[in-house]
Write an enzyme that holds these catalytic residues in place. Structure first.
Site, mmCIF file in Angstrom:
data_model
loop_
_atom_site.group_PDB
_atom_site.id
_atom_site.type_symbol
_atom_site.label_atom_id
_atom_site.label_comp_id
_atom_site.label_asym_id
_atom_site.label_seq_id
_atom_site.Cartn_x
_atom_site.Cartn_y
_atom_site.Cartn_z
ATOM 1 N N GLU A 131 0.810 -1.219 0.000
ATOM 2 C CA GLU A 131 0.000 0.000 0.000
ATOM 3 C C GLU A 131 0.846 1.273 0.000
ATOM 4 O O GLU A 131 0.314 2.375 0.166
ATOM 5 C CB GLU A 131 -0.931 0.016 1.220
ATOM 6 N N HIS A 143 -2.985 2.818 8.218
ATOM 7 C CA HIS A 143 -4.024 2.151 7.414
ATOM 8 C C HIS A 143 -4.326 0.796 8.045
ATOM 9 O O HIS A 143 -3.411 0.021 8.318
ATOM 10 C CB HIS A 143 -3.543 1.957 5.974
ATOM 11 N N HIS A 201 -7.537 -2.553 8.472
ATOM 12 C CA HIS A 201 -8.798 -3.179 8.059
ATOM 13 C C HIS A 201 -9.645 -3.409 9.311
ATOM 14 O O HIS A 201 -10.253 -4.462 9.465
ATOM 15 C CB HIS A 201 -8.542 -4.515 7.362
ATOM 16 N N HIS A 245 -12.832 -2.334 2.109
ATOM 17 C CA HIS A 245 -11.407 -2.533 2.382
ATOM 18 C C HIS A 245 -11.030 -2.143 3.815
ATOM 19 O O HIS A 245 -10.641 -3.010 4.588
ATOM 20 C CB HIS A 245 -10.613 -1.709 1.347
HETATM 21 ZN ZN ZN Z 1 -5.372 -2.588 3.104
#
Ligand code: ZN
Length: 215
Positions: A74, A92, A94, A154
């Site tokens: 990412e 970031h 999930h 996501h």
């Molecule tokens: Zn991700």
């Protein structure tokens, strides 16, 4: 070691993200920027087992500067956010409730005034395959004037001046999403109006003062 302090911070917050359940295994990534260099978590290693030397350094163009392991897949998204915002750090994940909202809604409406800490309504960026320039562009678009964005089907992304601020923004985003989901389970959540949100901003600039009692 280049950016040794920043790489140690990535390990510390990687463990915190895992320990608080925001990240399971490798399903999240963090980065810190100093000038035109970015220390980022690597691809394929659980965030609770990171060592500083595992974290690669890239420049803002995405070229590997130091490190044996590959940067997180990412990384293009992180670099796009840095370019667009001047952020100092990005988280970031999930995380569960952020992903629930990102899978079902087009935005997270402000039902609690703490949403203002993320810029108000949190947009859901259009879906694109992870790691692609398309996803990076969608995230950059949805982040305008915000400190957080949800990624359709996501997860979520937050940024801050430093990793502590970006991490707290991720915890807040997850909390706001959880409150929304739980509120929705018993009724239709009331969304705060522009007027109510403006009043909160005014209040923050003019907090109440309490006169000292003279005994
Ligand atoms: Zn991700």
């Amino acid at each position: 070691m280049l950016l040794g302090d920043e790489r140690r911070l990535l390990c510390e917050y990687g463990r915190r993200a895992s320990g608080t359940g925001l990240v399971i295994g490798t399903s999240g990534n963090l980065s810190v920027r100093v000038d035109d260099l970015v220390a980022v978590t690597p691809s394929g290693i659980s965030l609770d087992r990171l060592e500083p030397g595992d974290c690669p350094i890239v420049d803002v163009e995405g070229r590997l500067v130091e490190g044996e392991l590959q940067p997180s897949s990412e990384t293009p998204m992180h670099l796009a956010v840095y370019t667009a915002t001047g952020a100092g750090a990005i988280v970031h994940t999930h995380s569960t409730f952020a992903t629930v909202i990102a899978t079902t809604m087009t935005e997270l409406p402000p039902i609690h005034y703490n949403a203002l800490l993320l810029g108000g309504t949190v947009r859901v960026a259009d879906y694109a395959t992870y790691g692609t320039p398309e996803l990076a562009a969608n995230v950059r678009e949805a982040l305008k004037d915000r400190r957080a964005v949800l990624l359709a089907n996501h997860g979520g992304v937050t940024f801050g001046d430093d990793l502590g601020a970006a991490f707290e923004a991720t915890r807040l985003l997850e909390w706001l999403c959880e409150v929304y989901v739980r509120a929705r389970s018993i009724g239709e959540p009331r969304v705060l109006t522009e007027e109510q949100l403006s009043a909160v901003v005014q209040r923050a600039f003019h907090p109440p003062t309490f006169p000292r009692r003279e005994d």
